[in-house]
Design a protein around this motif. Structure first.
Motif, PDB file in Angstrom:
ATOM      1  N   PHE A   9     -34.621  -2.792  17.906  1.00 55.99           N
ATOM      2  CA  PHE A   9     -35.921  -3.345  17.523  1.00 55.99           C
ATOM      3  C   PHE A   9     -36.251  -4.567  18.378  1.00 55.99           C
ATOM      4  N   ASP A  10     -37.455  -4.649  18.848  1.00 61.42           N
ATOM      5  CA  ASP A  10     -38.001  -5.903  19.373  1.00 61.42           C
ATOM      6  C   ASP A  10     -38.277  -6.775  18.151  1.00 61.42           C
ATOM      7  N   LEU A  94     -38.273   0.336   7.150  1.00 63.08           N
ATOM      8  CA  LEU A  94     -37.518   1.101   8.165  1.00 63.08           C
ATOM      9  C   LEU A  94     -36.146   0.482   8.394  1.00 63.08           C
ATOM     10  N   ILE A  95     -36.090  -0.845   8.483  1.00 63.39           N
ATOM     11  CA  ILE A  95     -34.808  -1.528   8.728  1.00 63.39           C
ATOM     12  C   ILE A  95     -33.831  -1.236   7.578  1.00 63.39           C
ATOM     13  N   ARG A  96     -34.320  -1.379   6.348  1.00 63.21           N
ATOM     14  CA  ARG A  96     -33.440  -1.150   5.187  1.00 63.21           C
ATOM     15  C   ARG A  96     -32.990   0.312   5.110  1.00 63.21           C
ATOM     16  N   GLN A 101     -28.647   4.210   5.699  1.00 65.35           N
ATOM     17  CA  GLN A 101     -28.176   5.509   6.218  1.00 65.35           C
ATOM     18  C   GLN A 101     -27.108   5.324   7.302  1.00 65.35           C
ATOM     19  N   LYS A 102     -26.649   4.081   7.466  1.00 65.45           N
ATOM     20  CA  LYS A 102     -25.577   3.766   8.434  1.00 65.45           C
ATOM     21  C   LYS A 102     -25.933   4.122   9.878  1.00 65.45           C
ATOM     22  N   ILE A 103     -27.213   3.999  10.204  1.00 65.19           N
ATOM     23  CA  ILE A 103     -27.651   4.157  11.605  1.00 65.19           C
ATOM     24  C   ILE A 103     -27.509   2.793  12.272  1.00 65.19           C
ATOM     25  N   LEU A 129     -28.963  -7.449   8.402  1.00 65.32           N
ATOM     26  CA  LEU A 129     -28.645  -6.005   8.407  1.00 65.32           C
ATOM     27  C   LEU A 129     -28.441  -5.473   9.832  1.00 65.32           C
ATOM     28  N   PHE A 130     -28.862  -6.270  10.840  1.00 70.95           N
ATOM     29  CA  PHE A 130     -28.693  -5.821  12.226  1.00 70.95           C
ATOM     30  C   PHE A 130     -27.255  -6.062  12.675  1.00 70.95           C
TER      31      PHE A 130
END
Ligand SMILES: O=c1[nH]cc([C@@H]2O[C@H](COP(=O)(O)O)[C@@H](O)[C@H]2O)c(=O)[nH]1
Ligand SMILES: [Mg+2]
Length: 227
Positions: A9-10, A94-96, A101-103, A129-130
């Motif tokens: 993500f930017d 989207l981030i959450r 989903q462990k992506i 989370l990042f």
């Protein structure tokens, strides 16, 4: 079918509405010298390292400031404005979702560490989370800022499983950032400022969206929101 395994993500203009802060800030500085901060100049600056962005404004507008003087003035104003920058539509969801989903997800920004800290502080838990963050302005491994691919390549390398470029999706708002993602050989979804000229890049990106609310994970082989 594109099968993405990692997402980068930017930050500015993509997750948080900090581009508004930059526009207000630089416009105020320019007005003091009777100059107008235009979209054209802004578009050249977006994504660049701080000192390069500074030079663009100083040179193009003939501001009687050194790079340090410009950055000092910009930081003083951003200090007040950044804490009020809101998350942009669809970003948090989207981030959450990807994290749940462990992506593997990370951020790559033109910011320096000072700016990144100010921009993320009001949303610290979400940014936690990042997996990691690359701040181009202060990162010794990032030789050139966007539109060069360095920050995205370094960011991909810092995932433990070091994904190949074509397994990585870059989410960007800036023309320079889109170009950087393309040069990195990655997939790119562009959420452009309405003023951006899309002609040169539209054929090179996977998708152009009005906001991340329109993002459909399964179109990139990512788990659907329903999962
Ligand atoms: O109006 C502006 N927007 C953005 C920038 C630059 O772009 C960076 C954010 O880029 P990105 O969205 O790639 O993180 C900021 O740190 C700043 O250096 C700027 O100078 N002027
Ligand atoms: Mg941006």
């Amino acid at each position: 079918m594109t099968s993405i395994t990692h997402v980068i993500f930017d930050v500015d203009g993509l997750i948080v509405d900090t581009e508004r802060c930059y526009t207000e800030t630089i416009s105020e500085i320019c007005q003091r010298y009777g100059k107008t901060f235009t979209w054209e100049i802004k578009a050249k600056q977006m994504g660049q390292k701080e000192a390069v962005s500074a030079k663009i404004a100083i040179d193009e507008l003939g501001l009687p400031l050194t790079v340090d003087e410009y950055l000092t003035e910009v930081r003083a104003k951003l200090e007040e404005k950044l804490p009020h920058a809101q998350l942009l539509p669809g970003a948090e969801k989207l981030i959450r979702h990807l994290h749940k989903q462990k992506i593997p997800i990370a951020v790559a920004t033109g910011s320096d560490k000072w700016g990144f800290a100010k921009k993320t502080a009001p949303h610290a838990e979400l940014f936690s989370l990042f997996h990691h963050a690359v701040c181009a302005s202060d990162d010794p491994d990032v030789k050139h800022g966007k539109p060069e691919p360095d920050c995205f390549l370094v960011c991909a390398e810092r995932f433990p499983d070091q994904p190949k470029a074509d397994k990585v999706l870059v989410l960007e708002d800036a023309p320079n950032g889109v170009e950087a993602g393309i040069k990195a050989g990655m997939h790119v979804v562009w959420v452009p400022d309405p003023r951006a000229d899309q002609s040169g890049l539209s054929g090179k990106v996977d998708q152009i969206l009005e906001s991340l609310e329109q993002f459909v994970p399964e179109k990139f082989g990512l788990p659907p929101y329903s999962s």
